[in-house]
Design a protein around this motif. Structure first.
Motif, short mmCIF file in Angstrom:
data_model
loop_
_atom_site.label_atom_id
_atom_site.label_comp_id
_atom_site.label_asym_id
_atom_site.label_seq_id
_atom_site.Cartn_x
_atom_site.Cartn_y
_atom_site.Cartn_z
N VAL A 104 -13.09 19.16 -25.85
CA VAL A 104 -14.13 18.94 -26.86
C VAL A 104 -14.03 17.58 -27.54
O VAL A 104 -14.85 17.25 -28.40
CB VAL A 104 -14.11 20.07 -27.92
N THR A 105 -13.02 16.79 -27.19
CA THR A 105 -12.91 15.40 -27.65
C THR A 105 -12.56 14.55 -26.42
O THR A 105 -11.52 13.92 -26.36
CB THR A 105 -11.82 15.26 -28.73
N CYS A 106 -13.47 14.50 -25.46
CA CYS A 106 -13.13 13.99 -24.13
C CYS A 106 -12.92 12.49 -24.08
O CYS A 106 -12.33 11.98 -23.13
CB CYS A 106 -14.19 14.41 -23.13
N SER A 107 -13.44 11.74 -25.07
CA SER A 107 -13.34 10.28 -25.07
C SER A 107 -13.84 9.73 -23.73
O SER A 107 -14.93 10.07 -23.29
CB SER A 107 -11.91 9.85 -25.37
N ILE A 108 -13.04 8.92 -23.04
CA ILE A 108 -13.51 8.28 -21.81
C ILE A 108 -13.13 9.07 -20.56
O ILE A 108 -13.30 8.58 -19.44
CB ILE A 108 -12.98 6.84 -21.71
N GLY A 109 -12.58 10.28 -20.73
CA GLY A 109 -12.37 11.16 -19.58
C GLY A 109 -10.98 11.19 -19.00
O GLY A 109 -10.79 11.71 -17.89
N THR A 110 -9.98 10.67 -19.70
CA THR A 110 -8.64 10.60 -19.12
C THR A 110 -8.05 11.99 -18.87
O THR A 110 -7.44 12.23 -17.83
CB THR A 110 -7.70 9.79 -20.03
N GLU A 111 -8.22 12.91 -19.81
CA GLU A 111 -7.71 14.27 -19.61
C GLU A 111 -8.47 14.95 -18.47
O GLU A 111 -7.88 15.65 -17.64
CB GLU A 111 -7.86 15.08 -20.89
N THR A 132 -18.99 9.21 -24.30
CA THR A 132 -19.47 10.15 -23.28
C THR A 132 -20.07 9.41 -22.10
O THR A 132 -19.92 9.82 -20.94
CB THR A 132 -20.48 11.15 -23.85
N LEU A 133 -20.76 8.30 -22.37
CA LEU A 133 -21.31 7.50 -21.27
C LEU A 133 -20.20 6.92 -20.41
O LEU A 133 -20.30 6.88 -19.17
CB LEU A 133 -22.19 6.38 -21.82
N MET A 134 -19.13 6.45 -21.06
CA MET A 134 -17.99 5.94 -20.29
C MET A 134 -17.33 7.05 -19.49
O MET A 134 -16.94 6.85 -18.33
CB MET A 134 -16.99 5.26 -21.23
N ALA A 135 -17.21 8.24 -20.09
CA ALA A 135 -16.62 9.37 -19.37
C ALA A 135 -17.45 9.74 -18.14
O ALA A 135 -16.90 10.03 -17.06
CB ALA A 135 -16.49 10.57 -20.31
#
Length: 387
Positions: A104-111, A132-135
């Protein structure tokens, strides 16, 4: 500085041109002013964003894919891949090989990258539209669902576990109370009731009221994070230290069958051991001592001693104990020329002490400054050695 939505879209569209232009730039601190000027000349108003991206990729080299979109802040905040991999291992064990993870706090998608790599299904959301666009860009082609949603708004149904990484600083200061995280831990739990949850936190928070598992993780000697797992993900544990070193993972827990004896303190053995920071932060020094046949110098201080150095760790061969006021003359008598200083339980500044010692000898040595009972003492040792 993060990116605007327009900047993210530009960076995604112009990635080949950006790679070609930045390939010949140094992008160091010394050259940054000149580099930014070059990039502004080539990319106009987007020059700053290109410089930010290039600098972030350089700082994240070896940690994140170099074709990812990232800003300096998101790159610095990213969870190390080894730590994410350990979290996914626990989730797979608890929930199965095909669990659905909602970050729920995905940032750029590393997790999400690690979740998907290990075969789980992934939903990512964040309040920051640019993130979210970067993710979406970073996880494209990986069957990830990304949306712009507040972490406190229960926007998904059917997820098997919620992952959250609240902001740990406010106004430039580190947050130490879980109720003051952004979003606050109590609010996260209220927003996602009756669901397994894993909340990434700073290791220095007060976890005394958490009833699930507190897992503190270090990588190559540096403590990276604490993760709070709800009881349904904890496998009966409430404290855990995960020590990741040179690709090997060691795990210390507080299972009742490993409970230490009440009195573990005694005189120095052949070696002095400074336990890994994850073990200290997790409050598992006694459990580690029992497992490794070590004992404490003082029950209140997290130094250990014994007649061997645990495999894969380091320690110091003990030579003698002296009062602090006699340390300078004792070090001169041992012909010390350099010294590694460790301090715990005593108000001593290592840099100032090193200057006061005025070492002029030839031997590398170490000194452990600590408290034993009511005494502040110096434990003179040989240099650090590895087992």
């Amino acid at each position: 500085m993060s990116f605007s939505v327009d900047e993210v879209r530009f960076l995604a569209q112009a990635k080949q041109e950006i790679a070609a232009v930045t390939a010949d730039l140094d992008l160091s601190k010394k050259s940054m002013i000149a580099d930014v000027a070059t990039l502004r000349k080539h990319f106009g108003d987007y020059g700053r964003a290109v410089a930010e991206l290039a600098g972030a990729r350089r700082s994240a080299e070896g940690k994140l894919p170099q074709d990812w979109l990232m800003c300096q802040e998101s790159a610095q905040q990213t969870t190390p891949p080894a730590v994410s991999a350990e979290r996914v291992r626990r989730l797979k064990t608890a929930l199965g090989e095909h669990a659905i993870v909602h970050d729920v706090t995905c940032s750029i998608g590393t997790e999400g990258h690690e979740v998907i790599t290990q075969g789980l299904r992934y939903i990512g959301s964040d309040l920051d539209f640019s993130r979210t666009l970067m993710a979406k860009h970073n996880l494209q082609g990986k069957n990830a669902l990304i949306a712009r949603v507040d972490a406190l708004w229960p926007a998904s149904r059917g997820a098997d576990v919620i992952i959250a990484d609240p902001a740990r600083r406010s106004g430039g200061k580190r947050i130490t109370n879980p109720a003051q995280l952004l979003p606050p831990l109590p609010s996260l739990l209220d927003a996602w009731p009756h669901q397994p949850i894993a909340v990434k936190c700073a290791p220095g928070l007060d976890f005394s009221e958490w009833t699930g598992l507190v897992s503190v993780v270090s990588v190559d000697g540096g403590v990276k994070e604490a993760c709070l797992y709800s009881a349904d993900l904890a496998d009966g544990e409430t404290r855990e230290a995960v020590v990741i070193k040179n690709g090997h993972t060691d795990r210390i827990t507080n299972r009742t069958d490993d409970a230490p004896e009440q009195n573990l303190a005694g005189a120095p053995g052949e070696y002095i051991i400074d336990p890994d920071g994850a073990i200290v932060r997790a409050g598992l020094v006694r459990h580690y001592a029992v497992r490794e046949n070590l004992w404490m110098l003082d029950e209140r201080i997290a130094y250990l001693t014994g007649n061997r150095i645990p495999e894969g760790t380091s320690g110091f061969r003990f030579i003698e104990e002296v009062p602090l006021k006699k340390l300078k003359s004792a070090m001169a008598a041992h012909d010390a020329g350099s010294v590694e200083i460790l301090v715990r339980g005593v108000d001593v500044d290592p840099d100032q002490l090193r200057k006061k010692l005025q070492l002029k000898g030839a031997k590398p040595m170490a000194v452990v400054i600590t408290r034993i009972g009511s005494r502040g003492v110096a434990l003179i040792c040989g240099p650090r050695q590895w087992a």
